[in-house]
Design a protein around this motif. Structure first.
Motif, mmCIF file in Angstrom:
data_model
loop_
_atom_site.group_PDB
_atom_site.id
_atom_site.type_symbol
_atom_site.label_atom_id
_atom_site.label_comp_id
_atom_site.label_asym_id
_atom_site.label_seq_id
_atom_site.Cartn_x
_atom_site.Cartn_y
_atom_site.Cartn_z
ATOM 1 N N GLY A 137 -7.700 2.908 -2.830
ATOM 2 C CA GLY A 137 -7.696 4.135 -2.036
ATOM 3 C C GLY A 137 -6.323 4.775 -1.954
ATOM 4 N N THR A 138 -5.290 3.965 -1.717
ATOM 5 C CA THR A 138 -3.940 4.537 -1.631
ATOM 6 C C THR A 138 -3.469 5.041 -2.991
ATOM 7 O OG1 THR A 138 -3.024 2.294 -1.877
ATOM 8 C CG2 THR A 138 -3.215 3.176 0.359
ATOM 9 N N ALA A 139 -3.816 4.307 -4.052
ATOM 10 C CA ALA A 139 -3.433 4.752 -5.396
ATOM 11 C C ALA A 139 -4.075 6.095 -5.713
ATOM 12 C CB ALA A 139 -3.835 3.700 -6.429
ATOM 13 N N GLN A 140 -5.385 6.181 -5.480
ATOM 14 C CA GLN A 140 -6.077 7.427 -5.781
ATOM 15 C C GLN A 140 -5.714 8.523 -4.780
ATOM 16 O OE1 GLN A 140 -7.541 7.887 -8.584
ATOM 17 N NE2 GLN A 140 -7.136 5.745 -9.081
ATOM 18 N N GLY A 141 -5.335 8.124 -3.547
ATOM 19 C CA GLY A 141 -4.867 9.113 -2.585
ATOM 20 C C GLY A 141 -3.594 9.787 -3.062
ATOM 21 N N SER A 182 -15.368 6.213 -2.718
ATOM 22 C CA SER A 182 -16.140 5.041 -3.140
ATOM 23 C C SER A 182 -15.386 3.749 -2.859
ATOM 24 C CB SER A 182 -16.490 5.143 -4.627
ATOM 25 O OG SER A 182 -15.323 5.105 -5.427
ATOM 26 N N SER A 183 -14.054 3.780 -2.965
ATOM 27 C CA SER A 183 -13.263 2.584 -2.661
ATOM 28 C C SER A 183 -13.403 2.200 -1.199
ATOM 29 C CB SER A 183 -11.787 2.833 -2.990
ATOM 30 O OG SER A 183 -11.608 3.101 -4.355
ATOM 31 N N ALA A 184 -13.347 3.200 -0.311
ATOM 32 C CA ALA A 184 -13.485 2.930 1.120
ATOM 33 C C ALA A 184 -14.862 2.355 1.441
ATOM 34 C CB ALA A 184 -13.244 4.209 1.914
ATOM 35 N N LEU A 233 0.819 -1.209 0.000
ATOM 36 C CA LEU A 233 0.000 0.000 0.000
ATOM 37 C C LEU A 233 0.855 1.262 0.000
ATOM 38 C CD1 LEU A 233 -2.723 -1.177 2.541
ATOM 39 C CD2 LEU A 233 -2.981 -0.938 0.066
ATOM 40 N N THR A 234 1.948 1.250 0.767
ATOM 41 C CA THR A 234 2.838 2.415 0.794
ATOM 42 C C THR A 234 3.488 2.629 -0.567
ATOM 43 O OG1 THR A 234 3.311 2.030 3.139
ATOM 44 C CG2 THR A 234 4.814 3.472 1.940
ATOM 45 N N ALA A 235 3.970 1.547 -1.163
ATOM 46 C CA ALA A 235 4.582 1.650 -2.492
ATOM 47 C C ALA A 235 3.570 2.151 -3.511
ATOM 48 C CB ALA A 235 5.142 0.291 -2.911
ATOM 49 N N ASN A 236 2.337 1.674 -3.391
ATOM 50 C CA ASN A 236 1.281 2.096 -4.308
ATOM 51 C C ASN A 236 1.018 3.594 -4.190
ATOM 52 O OD1 ASN A 236 -0.250 0.776 -6.284
ATOM 53 N ND2 ASN A 236 -2.107 0.952 -5.071
ATOM 54 N N PHE A 237 0.927 4.070 -2.951
ATOM 55 C CA PHE A 237 0.665 5.493 -2.713
ATOM 56 C C PHE A 237 1.786 6.361 -3.281
ATOM 57 C CE2 PHE A 237 1.323 9.299 -0.171
ATOM 58 C CZ PHE A 237 0.068 9.890 -0.205
#
Length: 426
Positions: A144-148, A273-275, A14-18
């Motif tokens: 969520g992390t990607a779109q964040g 919407s993801s959340a 998730l961190t790498a994605n963000f």
């Protein structure tokens, strides 16, 4: 959903994605705005999006088999390292004030080649790591992390671009690739494969693996229609880049800042919407009704966008479109992870992505031509129609029962021992 953050491998993913999407968001918005400033042409922006997309068509048929054959963590690190190097080279040219539009196109080609292997590989790696009961919430967190990351980039890119220019934003993007490589390096130790190493990858075996992937997708109606929905809304989402910058410049009269606000609104909708999807829905198919509704709402928002010249209204409508994308992304990814065998995930993702790219290329050029020669509004109407068709197809998926169990393909060794007619059936 957030209990998954207690697990180290999920935190790293998730961190790498963000971080990766934050850098990509800065890069994407900056180069689109740079090209629009230099050329003042929607067609030039469409050509940039095409340059990012087209070369991957020639590479993608091979990459699916490789994703299913290679260690997916190693593949992720290699792709990030190569893309980071490419961005760093163009950043140096920009710092020296020697960057030209063709440099941006060339960088776009290289990044596109990497990205269209990276995302199927990342989806396959995530499926490899996740437990069955965590598929939906993890996909929601990934989205969520990607779109964040994309949202924060969209919110600050206008400010950053005006102060540090193209060179600064590209340098920041290059740094995110370096961080992502080190995160993936710490994910686990050693080499892990989902495919047996006992069968070497000869040309003949490569062809058999490739055909097996095509045959699997063609034989699974639910996977086939989910893939069509994914291809349509992804193509519309990517082609949307052609109209967003001109929309900010010509209708909102808000410049680079307005462009960033629209992207931020879209990303915030996707995060929200993801959340909600990850919190409310705990299995792979129950949320498909929401998928249809969200895409139809996205179509409506896209269709009315060019008629509002108020920044707040434009951002709100981009929020609605982003919400459709977030729900659709979680729904499709989770459903595919529940239904597609791990040994075939790379090839299945690539069949879907290949279809999406073919349609996206045609759609991008058509939208660019319409914006240039007829009106910007016509470009929005075409995109809205694509979202609508995707939503209507999603209603069909809800009526097809899930398979319930994954179809595990026979190993190459087993297939070799089977009668030829039986092997052909599989």
């Amino acid at each position: 959903m957030f209990h998954l953050l207690q697990q180290r491998q999920y935190r790293i993913i998730l961190t790498a994605n963000f971080i990766s999407l934050f850098g990509s968001g800065l890069n994407h918005a900056s180069i689109i705005w740079f090209v629009l400033q230099k050329t003042n042409s929607a067609n030039a922006v469409a050509l940039l999006v095409t340059a990012i997309t087209l070369p991957s068509l020639f590479f993608m048929p091979f990459s699916g088999v490789m994703i299913d054959r290679l260690d997916r963590r190693h593949t992720t690190m290699a792709l990030d390292a190569l893309r980071g190097l490419c961005v760093a080279v163009v950043a140096v040219l920009a710092f020296a004030e020697r960057v030209e539009v063709w440099h941006i196109y060339a960088m776009g080609i290289m990044l596109g080649l990497g990205a269209f292997m990276f995302w199927p590989n990342m989806a396959a790696l995530t499926q490899e790591l996740v437990e069955s009961e965590d598929v939906v919430p993890l996909n929601a967190l990934v989205m969520g992390t990607a779109q964040g990351g994309w949202m924060i980039a969209g919110a600050v890119v206008g400010f950053l671009y005006q102060r540090i220019g193209l060179a600064g934003t590209l340098a920041m993007d290059a740094a995110t690739y370096v961080i992502s490589v080190f995160l993936m390096l710490s994910l686990r130790r050693g080499k892990r494969l989902v495919h047996s190493e006992s069968v070497p990858l000869s040309i003949g075996q490569f062809n058999r693996d490739f055909v097996a992937g095509l045959r699997y997708v063609a034989s699974q109606m639910r996977v086939l229609i989910l893939g069509a929905v994914s291809a349509l809304f992804t193509a519309a989402m990517m082609s949307q880049n052609v109209v967003t910058a001109p929309f900010s410049k010509k209708i909102l009269h808000a410049g680079a800042a307005g462009f960033g606000f629209c992207n931020a609104g879209w990303s915030l909708g996707a995060i929200t919407s993801s959340a909600l999807t990850g919190t409310l829905l705990r299995h792979g198919s129950g949320h498909l009704s929401f998928l249809a509704v969200s895409l139809i709402l996205a179509a409506a928002a896209c269709g009315v966008l060019p008629h509002f010249g108020i920044v707040a209204v434009g951002v709100a409508l981009y929020f609605v479109m982003g919400a459709g994308r977030g729900m659709a992304g979680v729904s499709v990814s989770s459903s595919l992870m529940h239904e597609v065998p791990k040994q075939l995930m790379g090839r299945t993702q690539n069949v879907i992505n290949f279809s999406s790219i073919v349609f996206q290329l045609a759609l991008t050029m058509a939208v660019g031509w319409l914006c240039e020669h007829i009106s910007l509004a016509m470009g929005f109407y075409v995109l809205a129609s694509v979202y609508l068709v995707a939503g209507l197809l999603a209603t069909i998926v809800t009526r097809i029962p899930a398979s319930g169990t994954k179809l595990e393909p026979p190993s190459a060794e087993t297939e070799a021992l089977m009668p030829r007619s039986k092997a052909a059936e599989l």
